[in-house]
Design a protein around this motif. Structure first.
Motif, PDB file in Angstrom:
ATOM      1  N   UNK A  21       0.847  -1.199   0.000  1.00  0.00           N
ATOM      2  CA  UNK A  21       0.000   0.000   0.000  1.00  0.00           C
ATOM      3  C   UNK A  21       0.879   1.243   0.000  1.00  0.00           C
ATOM      4  N   UNK A  22       0.353   2.266  -0.632  1.00  0.00           N
ATOM      5  CA  UNK A  22       1.040   3.564  -0.657  1.00  0.00           C
ATOM      6  C   UNK A  22       0.130   4.616  -0.033  1.00  0.00           C
ATOM      7  N   UNK A  23       0.712   5.516   0.760  1.00  0.00           N
ATOM      8  CA  UNK A  23      -0.060   6.569   1.436  1.00  0.00           C
ATOM      9  C   UNK A  23      -0.452   7.638   0.428  1.00  0.00           C
ATOM     10  N   UNK A  24      -1.748   7.933   0.334  1.00  0.00           N
ATOM     11  CA  UNK A  24      -2.270   8.957  -0.577  1.00  0.00           C
ATOM     12  C   UNK A  24      -3.223   9.844   0.213  1.00  0.00           C
ATOM     13  N   UNK A  25      -2.840  11.086   0.427  1.00  0.00           N
ATOM     14  CA  UNK A  25      -3.680  11.997   1.194  1.00  0.00           C
ATOM     15  C   UNK A  25      -3.882  11.455   2.608  1.00  0.00           C
ATOM     16  N   UNK A  26      -5.147  11.220   2.959  1.00  0.00           N
ATOM     17  CA  UNK A  26      -5.424  10.685   4.288  1.00  0.00           C
ATOM     18  C   UNK A  26      -5.683   9.193   4.282  1.00  0.00           C
ATOM     19  N   UNK A  27      -5.479   8.534   3.140  1.00  0.00           N
ATOM     20  CA  UNK A  27      -5.745   7.097   3.064  1.00  0.00           C
ATOM     21  C   UNK A  27      -4.587   6.343   2.450  1.00  0.00           C
ATOM     22  N   UNK A  74       5.695   6.042  -6.355  1.00  0.00           N
ATOM     23  CA  UNK A  74       6.128   7.399  -6.682  1.00  0.00           C
ATOM     24  C   UNK A  74       5.359   7.936  -7.888  1.00  0.00           C
ATOM     25  N   UNK A  75       5.131   7.100  -8.898  1.00  0.00           N
ATOM     26  CA  UNK A  75       4.385   7.547 -10.078  1.00  0.00           C
ATOM     27  C   UNK A  75       2.920   7.795  -9.738  1.00  0.00           C
ATOM     28  N   UNK A  76       2.359   6.924  -8.914  1.00  0.00           N
ATOM     29  CA  UNK A  76       0.930   7.037  -8.608  1.00  0.00           C
ATOM     30  C   UNK A  76       0.622   8.241  -7.737  1.00  0.00           C
ATOM     31  N   UNK A  77       1.428   8.477  -6.733  1.00  0.00           N
ATOM     32  CA  UNK A  77       1.164   9.567  -5.795  1.00  0.00           C
ATOM     33  C   UNK A  77       1.760  10.896  -6.232  1.00  0.00           C
ATOM     34  N   UNK A  78       2.696  10.844  -7.171  1.00  0.00           N
ATOM     35  CA  UNK A  78       3.370  12.068  -7.580  1.00  0.00           C
ATOM     36  C   UNK A  78       4.421  12.517  -6.603  1.00  0.00           C
ATOM     37  N   UNK A  79       4.726  11.692  -5.627  1.00  0.00           N
ATOM     38  CA  UNK A  79       5.730  12.005  -4.616  1.00  0.00           C
ATOM     39  C   UNK A  79       6.919  11.079  -4.852  1.00  0.00           C
ATOM     40  N   UNK A  80       8.044  11.664  -5.251  1.00  0.00           N
ATOM     41  CA  UNK A  80       9.215  10.851  -5.579  1.00  0.00           C
ATOM     42  C   UNK A  80       9.799  10.132  -4.366  1.00  0.00           C
ATOM     43  N   UNK A  81       9.467  10.578  -3.173  1.00  0.00           N
ATOM     44  CA  UNK A  81       9.998   9.932  -1.972  1.00  0.00           C
ATOM     45  C   UNK A  81       9.016   8.914  -1.385  1.00  0.00           C
ATOM     46  N   UNK A  82       7.915   8.680  -2.064  1.00  0.00           N
ATOM     47  CA  UNK A  82       6.907   7.744  -1.545  1.00  0.00           C
ATOM     48  C   UNK A  82       7.459   6.319  -1.569  1.00  0.00           C
ATOM     49  N   UNK A  83       7.096   5.562  -0.576  1.00  0.00           N
ATOM     50  CA  UNK A  83       7.501   4.159  -0.490  1.00  0.00           C
ATOM     51  C   UNK A  83       6.275   3.304  -0.193  1.00  0.00           C
TER      52      UNK A  83
END
Length: 219
Positions: free
Chosen positions: A55-61, A131-140
């Motif tokens: 799972x990847x964190x997106x906003x509040x979910x 990173x592609x889905x959330x637009x955040x390059x540091x997302x894990x």
């Protein structure tokens, strides 16, 4: 005094000794074909299945993400195709060329197995997708887990490897493609022209008419 023949009596032992060797060659040939084809099929199918999820964190979910084998590494599928080509090429070459192709077959299986095993614990593919889905390059990815498909793919690579080892061990005894389909550059003899029909033989005149020739024309 009896008559002694000087003609040697043929011994059937040589034929009996060659029979087990021929049977062993057929068994190794069948096993090599089965292992190579089955292994390549397993690798190609299993590498398209889901290998990892998280799972990847997106906003509040959170957003569930998955990665299949092609997302993790395309090497096993590519090597499976190379292995299939090498399996066919084993029967198209002879001598040292067959040994080289058999070695390529074994190396393809080894590479497919090792790369699949290494991908069983990979997390980079899902991190890139996050990173592609959330637009955040540091997302894990959180809650990362892996399926059994990478290990199934590795088993397919092992089957290809075994086919290559069989080809290295027994390939010199396996048959090759028939040489009658190979052109050696020798000019083919031309067909002789049909003899002129004999006017005194009616059957020759009818044969000439069947061929579309004019039996009245002089050669």
């Amino acid at each position: 005094m009896g008559y002694v023949s000087a003609v040697p009596v043929p011994q059937p032992r040589a034929r009996a000794a060659s029979a087990p060797d021929s049977a062993g060659s057929r068994r190794s040939l069948g096993a090599g074909l089965l292992l190579g084809a089955a292994g390549a099929t397993v690798v190609l199918l299993a590498s398209g299945q889901k290998w990892a999820e998280g799972t990847a964190a997106v906003g509040g979910g959170t957003l569930p993400l998955t990665a299949d084998g092609q997302d993790v590494t395309g090497l096993p599928a590519a090597l499976a195709v190379v292995g299939l080509a090498a399996l066919v090429a084993v029967f198209a070459v002879r001598g040292g060329g067959r040994t080289i192709v058999a070695g390529l077959l074994a190396l393809s299986g080894l590479g497919a197995g090792l790369s699949s095993y290494a991908g069983a614990s990979d997390s980079a593919a899902l991190d890139e997708k996050a990173a592609r889905t959330t637009g955040n390059t540091s997302a894990t990815i959180d809650a990362l887990s892996h399926t059994a498909w990478p290990y199934v793919t590795a088993v397919g690579g092992l089957l290809i490897l075994l086919a290559g080892l069989l080809a290295l061990r027994y390939g010199s005894r396996w048959p090759a493609m028939s040489g009658r389909y190979e052109r050696d550059g020798t000019p083919r003899p031309r067909k002789a022209a049909p003899a002129a029909p004999d006017p005194d033989r009616p059957e020759d005149l009818w044969k000439a008419l069947d061929r579309g020739e004019d039996p009245t024309r002089e050669a």
